[in-house]
Structure formats: C-alpha cells, structure tokens
Design a protein around this motif. Sequence first.
Motif, PDB file in Angstrom:
ATOM      1  N   LYS A  88       0.837  -1.213   0.000  1.00 33.56           N
ATOM      2  CA  LYS A  88       0.000   0.000   0.000  1.00 33.56           C
ATOM      3  C   LYS A  88       0.860   1.248   0.000  1.00 33.56           C
ATOM      4  O   LYS A  88       0.612   2.186  -0.761  1.00 33.56           O
ATOM      5  N   THR A  90       3.947   1.647  -1.017  1.00 35.15           N
ATOM      6  CA  THR A  90       4.638   1.789  -2.297  1.00 35.15           C
ATOM      7  C   THR A  90       3.691   2.284  -3.385  1.00 35.15           C
ATOM      8  O   THR A  90       4.055   3.142  -4.190  1.00 35.15           O
ATOM      9  N   ARG A  91       2.468   1.767  -3.408  1.00 34.61           N
ATOM     10  CA  ARG A  91       1.494   2.193  -4.408  1.00 34.61           C
ATOM     11  C   ARG A  91       1.134   3.664  -4.225  1.00 34.61           C
ATOM     12  O   ARG A  91       1.031   4.407  -5.191  1.00 34.61           O
ATOM     13  N   ILE A  92       0.967   4.095  -2.997  1.00 34.26           N
ATOM     14  CA  ILE A  92       0.617   5.493  -2.729  1.00 34.26           C
ATOM     15  C   ILE A  92       1.774   6.410  -3.128  1.00 34.26           C
ATOM     16  O   ILE A  92       1.553   7.473  -3.726  1.00 34.26           O
ATOM     17  N   LYS A  93       3.001   6.005  -2.846  1.00 34.77           N
ATOM     18  CA  LYS A  93       4.166   6.807  -3.253  1.00 34.77           C
ATOM     19  C   LYS A  93       4.253   6.941  -4.769  1.00 34.77           C
ATOM     20  O   LYS A  93       4.789   7.912  -5.284  1.00 34.77           O
ATOM     21  N   SER A  94       3.741   5.947  -5.483  1.00 41.54           N
ATOM     22  CA  SER A  94       3.773   5.958  -6.952  1.00 41.54           C
ATOM     23  C   SER A  94       2.541   6.636  -7.540  1.00 41.54           C
ATOM     24  O   SER A  94       2.244   6.461  -8.723  1.00 41.54           O
ATOM     25  N   ASP A  95       1.794   7.393  -6.714  1.00 38.72           N
ATOM     26  CA  ASP A  95       0.563   8.078  -7.136  1.00 38.72           C
ATOM     27  C   ASP A  95      -0.454   7.107  -7.711  1.00 38.72           C
ATOM     28  O   ASP A  95      -1.103   7.390  -8.726  1.00 38.72           O
ATOM     29  N   ARG A  96      -0.603   5.978  -7.064  1.00 34.99           N
ATOM     30  CA  ARG A  96      -1.602   4.992  -7.455  1.00 34.99           C
ATOM     31  C   ARG A  96      -2.544   4.791  -6.286  1.00 34.99           C
ATOM     32  O   ARG A  96      -2.270   5.216  -5.164  1.00 34.99           O
ATOM     33  N   THR A  97      -3.647   4.110  -6.532  1.00 41.28           N
ATOM     34  CA  THR A  97      -4.555   3.811  -5.428  1.00 41.28           C
ATOM     35  C   THR A  97      -3.902   2.782  -4.508  1.00 41.28           C
ATOM     36  O   THR A  97      -3.073   1.990  -4.946  1.00 41.28           O
ATOM     37  N   GLU A  99      -5.126   0.135  -3.112  1.00 43.25           N
ATOM     38  CA  GLU A  99      -5.500  -1.244  -3.449  1.00 43.25           C
ATOM     39  C   GLU A  99      -5.491  -1.432  -4.966  1.00 43.25           C
ATOM     40  O   GLU A  99      -6.020  -0.603  -5.694  1.00 43.25           O
ATOM     41  N   PRO A 100      -4.933  -2.530  -5.441  1.00 47.15           N
ATOM     42  CA  PRO A 100      -4.986  -2.796  -6.890  1.00 47.15           C
ATOM     43  C   PRO A 100      -6.414  -3.092  -7.334  1.00 47.15           C
ATOM     44  O   PRO A 100      -7.221  -3.608  -6.559  1.00 47.15           O
ATOM     45  N   HIS A 101      -6.723  -2.757  -8.570  1.00 47.21           N
ATOM     46  CA  HIS A 101      -8.074  -2.965  -9.096  1.00 47.21           C
ATOM     47  C   HIS A 101      -8.227  -4.289  -9.837  1.00 47.21           C
ATOM     48  O   HIS A 101      -9.326  -4.777 -10.015  1.00 47.21           O
TER      49      HIS A 101
END
Length: 129
Positions: A88, A90-97, A99-101
């Motif tokens: 989570k 790492t995803r937020i740091k990458s400007d992503r949500t 949770e994966p969709h």
Amino acid sequence: MKAEYKRTNYPSDLSDREWEKIKEFFPAGNKSKYDKRNLVEAVIYVVKTGCQWRALPHDYPPYSTVYNFYSRAKQKGTWEKIMQFLVKETRIKSDRTAEPHYALIDSQSVKTAYRSDKKGYDGGKKRKE
C-alpha cells in the motif's frame, strides 16, 4: 535481561528508516531476551540468501530462536500484514490507489477443469491406459 540490538554488517540488514516503518508490527512486551530487530534481520537474511536455518551466521541470535520467532509471526499473520502495508505504501508513493483494481493470471499455471475420457496408447510405457 534483553540483549541490546547488535548491529550486523550484511546487505540484508534493515536501515533505521526501514525498521521504523515495520517495528510497530512487533510489539516489545514479551520475555524475549533478543532484540526484535535482530530477529527480523536474521529472518530476512535467511530469506534473501536462501541459507538453511542452521547455517545462520553467529552474529544473529541462535537459529532455533530465530526460526521459532519466524514461525510464531507467520501463524499470527504478521508477515502478511507487513507485506500488505508495504505494498500500500509503495502504491501510494507511486501516485496509485492503495489497493490494486485487477490482477493478471498466467494461463500456463492455471489448471483446467476439462478432463479427457479418451484413453490411448502411451508410447513411453508401451501400454494402453
């Protein structure tokens, strides 16, 4: 008396910043005589190098202590929680949500439900099946 954190010098060791992120997953209220960070770094060493538990360097706590620590944390789901937290973050740091969709499945590794009722000659075994 709890042993102080003993700094080792392996590439698998956690930085202070990395340890700060995950130390909350390992509460410090038990009777262990070894520092949690030493135990976690020992587990990471085994995972990264692929060495046997008994081949753990002597810089770390005894292998049986490290293995028991690992097993208890696995049973409690601690390692899974840490991985979910790190994904989570790492995803937020990458400007992503967070949770994966969706997920991709490799069709080569998925077993099919189809079974053939046909029987034929097995050339390698020289018999009919």
